[in-house]
Write a protein that holds these residues in place. Structure first.
Motif, PDB file in Angstrom:
ATOM      1  N   LEU A 125       0.844  -1.593   0.029  1.00 16.81           N
ATOM      2  CA  LEU A 125       0.364   0.067   0.064  1.00 16.81           C
ATOM      3  C   LEU A 125       1.043   1.544  -0.037  1.00 16.81           C
ATOM      4  O   LEU A 125       2.095   1.162   0.884  1.00 16.81           O
ATOM      5  N   GLN A 126       1.065   2.320  -0.918  1.00 18.96           N
ATOM      6  CA  GLN A 126       1.479   3.523  -0.927  1.00 18.96           C
ATOM      7  C   GLN A 126       1.215   4.478   0.072  1.00 18.96           C
ATOM      8  O   GLN A 126      -0.450   4.491   0.384  1.00 18.96           O
ATOM      9  N   VAL A 127       1.432   5.173   0.799  1.00 19.43           N
ATOM     10  CA  VAL A 127       1.739   6.052   1.933  1.00 19.43           C
ATOM     11  C   VAL A 127       1.413   7.348   1.671  1.00 19.43           C
ATOM     12  O   VAL A 127       3.015   7.578   1.264  1.00 19.43           O
ATOM     13  N   CYS A 128       0.779   7.870   2.204  1.00 19.65           N
ATOM     14  CA  CYS A 128       1.850   9.550   2.094  1.00 19.65           C
ATOM     15  C   CYS A 128       0.783   9.914   3.719  1.00 19.65           C
ATOM     16  O   CYS A 128      -0.165   9.495   4.062  1.00 19.65           O
ATOM     17  N   LEU A 129       1.759  10.576   4.173  1.00 20.96           N
ATOM     18  CA  LEU A 129       2.013  10.831   5.765  1.00 20.96           C
ATOM     19  C   LEU A 129       0.984  12.477   5.507  1.00 20.96           C
ATOM     20  O   LEU A 129       1.536  13.741   4.772  1.00 20.96           O
ATOM     21  N   GLN A 130       0.034  12.381   6.440  1.00 21.71           N
ATOM     22  CA  GLN A 130      -0.680  13.871   5.874  1.00 21.71           C
ATOM     23  C   GLN A 130      -0.099  14.893   7.800  1.00 21.71           C
ATOM     24  O   GLN A 130      -0.276  13.846   8.622  1.00 21.71           O
ATOM     25  N   LEU A 131       0.236  16.057   7.257  1.00 23.48           N
ATOM     26  CA  LEU A 131       0.434  16.980   7.907  1.00 23.48           C
ATOM     27  C   LEU A 131      -0.441  17.909   7.854  1.00 23.48           C
ATOM     28  O   LEU A 131      -1.168  18.181   7.499  1.00 23.48           O
ATOM     29  N   ARG A 132      -0.462  17.843   9.615  1.00 23.78           N
ATOM     30  CA  ARG A 132      -1.084  18.736  10.596  1.00 23.78           C
ATOM     31  C   ARG A 132      -1.303  19.948  10.125  1.00 23.78           C
ATOM     32  O   ARG A 132       0.155  20.335   9.973  1.00 23.78           O
ATOM     33  N   PRO A 133      -2.197  20.753   9.606  1.00 14.80           N
ATOM     34  CA  PRO A 133      -2.036  22.139   9.298  1.00 14.80           C
ATOM     35  C   PRO A 133      -1.563  23.421  10.387  1.00 14.80           C
ATOM     36  O   PRO A 133      -2.022  22.918  11.828  1.00 14.80           O
ATOM     37  N   ARG A 134      -0.975  24.583  10.510  1.00 20.33           N
ATOM     38  CA  ARG A 134      -0.314  25.202  11.417  1.00 20.33           C
ATOM     39  C   ARG A 134      -1.173  25.626  12.089  1.00 20.33           C
ATOM     40  O   ARG A 134      -2.109  26.383  11.842  1.00 20.33           O
ATOM     41  N   GLY A 135      -1.031  25.312  14.154  1.00 20.25           N
ATOM     42  CA  GLY A 135      -2.088  26.065  14.680  1.00 20.25           C
ATOM     43  C   GLY A 135      -3.661  25.689  14.826  1.00 20.25           C
ATOM     44  O   GLY A 135      -4.406  26.697  14.965  1.00 20.25           O
ATOM     45  N   ALA A 136      -3.668  24.225  14.519  1.00 23.84           N
ATOM     46  CA  ALA A 136      -5.010  23.967  14.181  1.00 23.84           C
ATOM     47  C   ALA A 136      -4.860  22.604  14.716  1.00 23.84           C
ATOM     48  O   ALA A 136      -4.803  21.106  14.972  1.00 23.84           O
TER      49      ALA A 136
END
Ligand SMILES: *Cc1c(COP(=O)(O)O)cnc(C)c1O
Length: 232
Positions: A125-136
Protein backbone atom coordinates in the motif's frame (compact mmCIF):
# COMPACT_ATOMS: atom_id res chain seq x y z
CA UNK A 1 -19.79 5.98 -21.80
CA UNK A 2 -22.47 8.63 -21.20
CA UNK A 3 -24.11 11.02 -23.66
CA UNK A 4 -21.69 12.76 -26.01
CA UNK A 5 -22.23 16.20 -24.46
CA UNK A 6 -21.18 15.01 -21.03
CA UNK A 7 -18.07 13.29 -22.37
CA UNK A 8 -17.07 16.50 -24.13
CA UNK A 9 -17.67 18.40 -20.90
CA UNK A 10 -15.28 16.34 -18.82
CA UNK A 11 -12.72 16.30 -21.63
CA UNK A 12 -12.75 20.09 -21.70
CA UNK A 13 -12.47 20.35 -17.93
CA UNK A 14 -9.50 17.98 -17.94
CA UNK A 15 -7.81 20.05 -20.64
CA UNK A 16 -8.42 23.21 -18.63
CA UNK A 17 -6.91 21.73 -15.47
CA UNK A 18 -3.92 20.37 -17.42
CA UNK A 19 -3.38 23.86 -18.87
CA UNK A 20 -3.45 25.40 -15.40
CA UNK A 21 -0.96 22.82 -14.10
CA UNK A 22 1.35 23.36 -17.06
CA UNK A 23 1.19 27.16 -16.86
CA UNK A 24 1.86 27.09 -13.12
CA UNK A 25 4.79 24.72 -13.52
CA UNK A 26 6.37 26.61 -16.39
CA UNK A 27 5.93 29.93 -14.54
CA UNK A 28 8.28 28.71 -11.82
CA UNK A 29 10.74 26.87 -14.01
CA UNK A 30 9.30 23.41 -13.53
CA UNK A 31 7.84 21.00 -16.07
CA UNK A 32 4.19 19.97 -16.36
CA UNK A 33 5.22 16.31 -16.13
CA UNK A 34 6.48 16.83 -12.58
CA UNK A 35 2.93 17.32 -11.31
CA UNK A 36 0.37 14.53 -11.33
CA UNK A 37 -3.37 15.19 -11.26
CA UNK A 38 -5.41 13.18 -8.79
CA UNK A 39 -9.10 13.39 -9.73
CA UNK A 40 -11.08 13.73 -6.49
CA UNK A 41 -14.32 11.93 -7.23
CA UNK A 42 -16.07 12.08 -3.85
CA UNK A 43 -19.68 13.10 -4.34
CA UNK A 44 -19.57 12.04 -7.99
CA UNK A 45 -21.47 9.02 -9.33
CA UNK A 46 -19.67 6.06 -10.93
CA UNK A 47 -20.78 7.12 -14.43
CA UNK A 48 -18.93 10.44 -14.11
CA UNK A 49 -15.82 8.64 -12.92
CA UNK A 50 -16.03 6.21 -15.85
CA UNK A 51 -16.24 9.18 -18.24
CA UNK A 52 -13.19 10.78 -16.66
CA UNK A 53 -11.36 7.46 -16.88
CA UNK A 54 -12.31 7.07 -20.54
CA UNK A 55 -11.10 10.63 -21.12
CA UNK A 56 -7.66 9.68 -19.81
CA UNK A 57 -7.52 10.17 -16.05
CA UNK A 58 -6.02 7.25 -14.18
CA UNK A 59 -5.89 8.23 -10.49
CA UNK A 60 -8.96 8.93 -8.40
CA UNK A 61 -9.31 10.11 -4.82
CA UNK A 62 -12.13 9.27 -2.41
CA UNK A 63 -12.74 10.52 1.14
CA UNK A 64 -15.37 8.11 2.47
CA UNK A 65 -14.90 4.34 2.46
CA UNK A 66 -18.58 3.38 2.23
CA UNK A 67 -19.16 5.77 -0.66
CA UNK A 68 -16.04 4.61 -2.48
CA UNK A 69 -16.43 0.82 -2.44
CA UNK A 70 -19.30 0.50 -4.95
CA UNK A 71 -17.61 3.00 -7.26
CA UNK A 72 -14.34 1.07 -7.13
CA UNK A 73 -16.32 -2.05 -7.94
CA UNK A 74 -18.08 -0.35 -10.87
CA UNK A 75 -15.11 1.46 -12.41
CA UNK A 76 -12.60 -1.35 -12.55
CA UNK A 77 -9.00 -2.15 -11.93
CA UNK A 78 -7.22 -0.09 -14.55
CA UNK A 79 -7.25 3.00 -12.33
CA UNK A 80 -5.47 3.65 -9.04
CA UNK A 81 -7.64 4.62 -6.07
CA UNK A 82 -6.29 6.94 -3.39
CA UNK A 83 -7.93 7.20 0.01
CA UNK A 84 -7.68 10.86 1.10
CA UNK A 85 -10.19 11.08 3.98
CA UNK A 86 -9.94 10.69 7.73
CA UNK A 87 -9.38 7.04 8.50
CA UNK A 88 -10.96 5.26 11.48
CA UNK A 89 -9.57 1.99 12.73
CA UNK A 90 -12.71 0.04 11.81
CA UNK A 91 -12.22 1.07 8.15
CA UNK A 92 -8.57 0.14 7.73
CA UNK A 93 -9.31 -3.31 6.32
CA UNK A 94 -11.47 -1.95 3.51
CA UNK A 95 -8.79 0.60 2.64
CA UNK A 96 -6.04 -2.03 2.76
CA UNK A 97 -8.03 -4.31 0.47
CA UNK A 98 -9.43 -1.89 -2.09
CA UNK A 99 -7.11 1.09 -2.46
CA UNK A 100 -3.66 1.43 -4.04
CA UNK A 101 -2.79 4.51 -1.96
CA UNK A 102 -3.69 6.16 1.31
CA UNK A 103 -2.63 9.79 1.72
CA UNK A 104 -4.02 10.42 5.19
CA UNK A 105 -1.91 8.34 7.58
CA UNK A 106 -1.22 10.28 10.78
CA UNK A 107 -1.11 7.55 13.44
CA UNK A 108 1.29 4.63 14.00
CA UNK A 109 -1.45 2.20 15.10
CA UNK A 110 -3.49 2.89 11.97
CA UNK A 111 -0.37 2.30 9.90
CA UNK A 112 0.26 -1.02 11.65
CA UNK A 113 -3.29 -2.18 10.99
CA UNK A 114 -3.04 -1.23 7.30
CA UNK A 115 0.21 -3.15 6.93
CA UNK A 116 -1.20 -6.22 8.70
CA UNK A 117 -4.41 -6.14 6.65
CA UNK A 118 -2.88 -5.53 3.21
CA UNK A 119 -3.59 -8.69 1.16
CA UNK A 120 -0.45 -10.73 0.46
CA UNK A 121 -1.15 -10.88 -3.28
CA UNK A 122 -1.38 -7.07 -3.64
CA UNK A 123 1.62 -4.75 -4.01
CA UNK A 124 2.49 -2.73 -0.90
CA UNK A 125 0.00 0.00 0.00
CA UNK A 126 1.45 3.35 -1.10
CA UNK A 127 1.40 5.85 1.77
CA UNK A 128 1.57 9.58 2.25
CA UNK A 129 1.65 10.97 5.77
CA UNK A 130 -0.83 13.77 6.34
CA UNK A 131 0.74 16.85 7.87
CA UNK A 132 -1.36 18.76 10.38
CA UNK A 133 -2.06 22.40 9.47
CA UNK A 134 -0.16 24.88 11.60
CA UNK A 135 -2.08 26.30 14.57
CA UNK A 136 -4.86 23.70 14.41
CA UNK A 137 -4.20 21.23 17.24
CA UNK A 138 -7.51 19.39 16.91
CA UNK A 139 -7.20 18.74 13.19
CA UNK A 140 -6.27 15.58 11.33
CA UNK A 141 -2.62 15.13 10.52
CA UNK A 142 0.68 14.54 12.26
CA UNK A 143 2.33 17.45 14.08
CA UNK A 144 5.71 18.63 12.77
CA UNK A 145 7.54 17.34 15.84
CA UNK A 146 6.08 13.82 15.48
CA UNK A 147 6.66 13.56 11.73
CA UNK A 148 10.17 12.09 11.67
CA UNK A 149 9.24 9.35 14.13
CA UNK A 150 6.08 8.41 12.27
CA UNK A 151 7.96 8.30 8.95
CA UNK A 152 10.57 6.00 10.50
CA UNK A 153 7.84 3.73 11.85
CA UNK A 154 5.87 3.55 8.58
CA UNK A 155 9.02 2.94 6.55
CA UNK A 156 9.67 -0.12 8.70
CA UNK A 157 6.27 -1.74 8.12
CA UNK A 158 6.49 -4.59 5.60
CA UNK A 159 3.31 -4.04 3.57
CA UNK A 160 3.45 -0.24 3.34
CA UNK A 161 5.60 1.89 1.09
CA UNK A 162 6.20 5.45 2.23
CA UNK A 163 5.93 7.81 -0.75
CA UNK A 164 5.57 11.29 0.70
CA UNK A 165 3.41 13.89 2.41
CA UNK A 166 -0.05 15.33 1.99
CA UNK A 167 -1.34 18.61 3.41
CA UNK A 168 -4.75 20.27 3.47
CA UNK A 169 -4.25 23.85 4.69
CA UNK A 170 -6.91 25.50 6.82
CA UNK A 171 -9.63 27.21 4.78
CA UNK A 172 -9.61 30.97 4.42
CA UNK A 173 -5.87 31.70 4.61
CA UNK A 174 -4.62 34.74 2.74
CA UNK A 175 -2.15 34.21 -0.09
CA UNK A 176 0.93 34.72 2.06
CA UNK A 177 -0.21 32.34 4.80
CA UNK A 178 -1.23 29.72 2.22
CA UNK A 179 2.16 29.92 0.51
CA UNK A 180 3.73 29.63 3.97
CA UNK A 181 1.86 26.40 4.69
CA UNK A 182 2.85 24.87 1.36
CA UNK A 183 6.45 25.95 1.89
CA UNK A 184 6.42 24.40 5.37
CA UNK A 185 5.18 21.10 3.89
CA UNK A 186 7.96 21.26 1.30
CA UNK A 187 10.57 21.79 4.06
CA UNK A 188 9.18 18.80 5.97
CA UNK A 189 9.37 16.74 2.78
CA UNK A 190 12.99 17.81 2.19
CA UNK A 191 13.81 16.99 5.79
CA UNK A 192 12.56 13.43 5.41
CA UNK A 193 14.49 12.99 2.17
CA UNK A 194 17.63 14.29 3.91
CA UNK A 195 17.00 11.70 6.65
CA UNK A 196 17.21 8.97 4.01
CA UNK A 197 13.59 8.36 2.96
CA UNK A 198 13.19 7.86 -0.80
CA UNK A 199 10.11 10.02 -1.33
CA UNK A 200 8.59 11.25 -4.58
CA UNK A 201 5.14 12.59 -3.68
CA UNK A 202 4.29 15.96 -2.19
CA UNK A 203 0.51 16.03 -2.40
CA UNK A 204 -0.78 19.58 -2.08
CA UNK A 205 -3.04 21.93 -4.00
CA UNK A 206 -6.75 21.69 -4.83
CA UNK A 207 -9.04 23.37 -7.38
CA UNK A 208 -8.70 26.84 -5.88
CA UNK A 209 -5.00 26.87 -5.01
CA UNK A 210 -3.12 24.49 -7.30
CA UNK A 211 -0.94 27.34 -8.67
CA UNK A 212 0.32 28.31 -5.21
CA UNK A 213 1.02 24.66 -4.35
CA UNK A 214 2.95 24.02 -7.56
CA UNK A 215 5.02 27.13 -6.94
CA UNK A 216 6.10 25.63 -3.59
CA UNK A 217 6.97 22.23 -5.03
CA UNK A 218 3.79 20.13 -5.22
CA UNK A 219 4.14 16.93 -7.25
CA UNK A 220 0.46 15.96 -7.01
CA UNK A 221 -2.58 18.20 -7.06
CA UNK A 222 -5.91 16.81 -5.83
CA UNK A 223 -8.66 18.26 -8.01
CA UNK A 224 -12.40 17.80 -7.51
CA UNK A 225 -14.67 20.68 -8.49
CA UNK A 226 -12.46 22.05 -11.28
CA UNK A 227 -12.81 18.67 -13.04
CA UNK A 228 -16.31 17.52 -12.15
CA UNK A 229 -18.15 20.69 -11.14
CA UNK A 230 -19.91 21.10 -7.82
CA UNK A 231 -20.46 18.01 -5.68
CA UNK A 232 -23.98 16.77 -4.99
C1 LIG B 1 -12.44 17.25 -1.52
C2 LIG B 1 -10.95 17.22 -1.41
C3 LIG B 1 -10.14 17.72 -2.45
C4 LIG B 1 -10.69 18.37 -3.71
O1 LIG B 1 -11.17 19.64 -3.46
P1 LIG B 1 -11.65 20.61 -4.66
O2 LIG B 1 -11.66 21.95 -4.04
O3 LIG B 1 -13.01 20.13 -5.05
O4 LIG B 1 -10.68 20.48 -5.76
C5 LIG B 1 -8.77 17.61 -2.30
N1 LIG B 1 -8.21 17.05 -1.20
C6 LIG B 1 -8.95 16.56 -0.20
C7 LIG B 1 -8.27 15.95 0.98
C8 LIG B 1 -10.34 16.64 -0.26
O5 LIG B 1 -11.07 16.18 0.76
Amino acid sequence: MGPQGVVTGITEQIARVRDRVRDAAVACGRQAGEVRILAVSKGQPAERIAEARDAGLREFGESYVQEALPKIEACGDDVDWHFIGNIQSNKTRAVAEHFAWIQSVDDPRIAERLSRQRPFHAPPLQVCLQLRPRGAPGRAGVADEALAGLAEHVAGLPRLRLRGLMIVPLAGLDAAALAGEFARAARCFDGLVAAGHALDTLSMGMSADLEAAIREGSTMVRIGTALFGARS
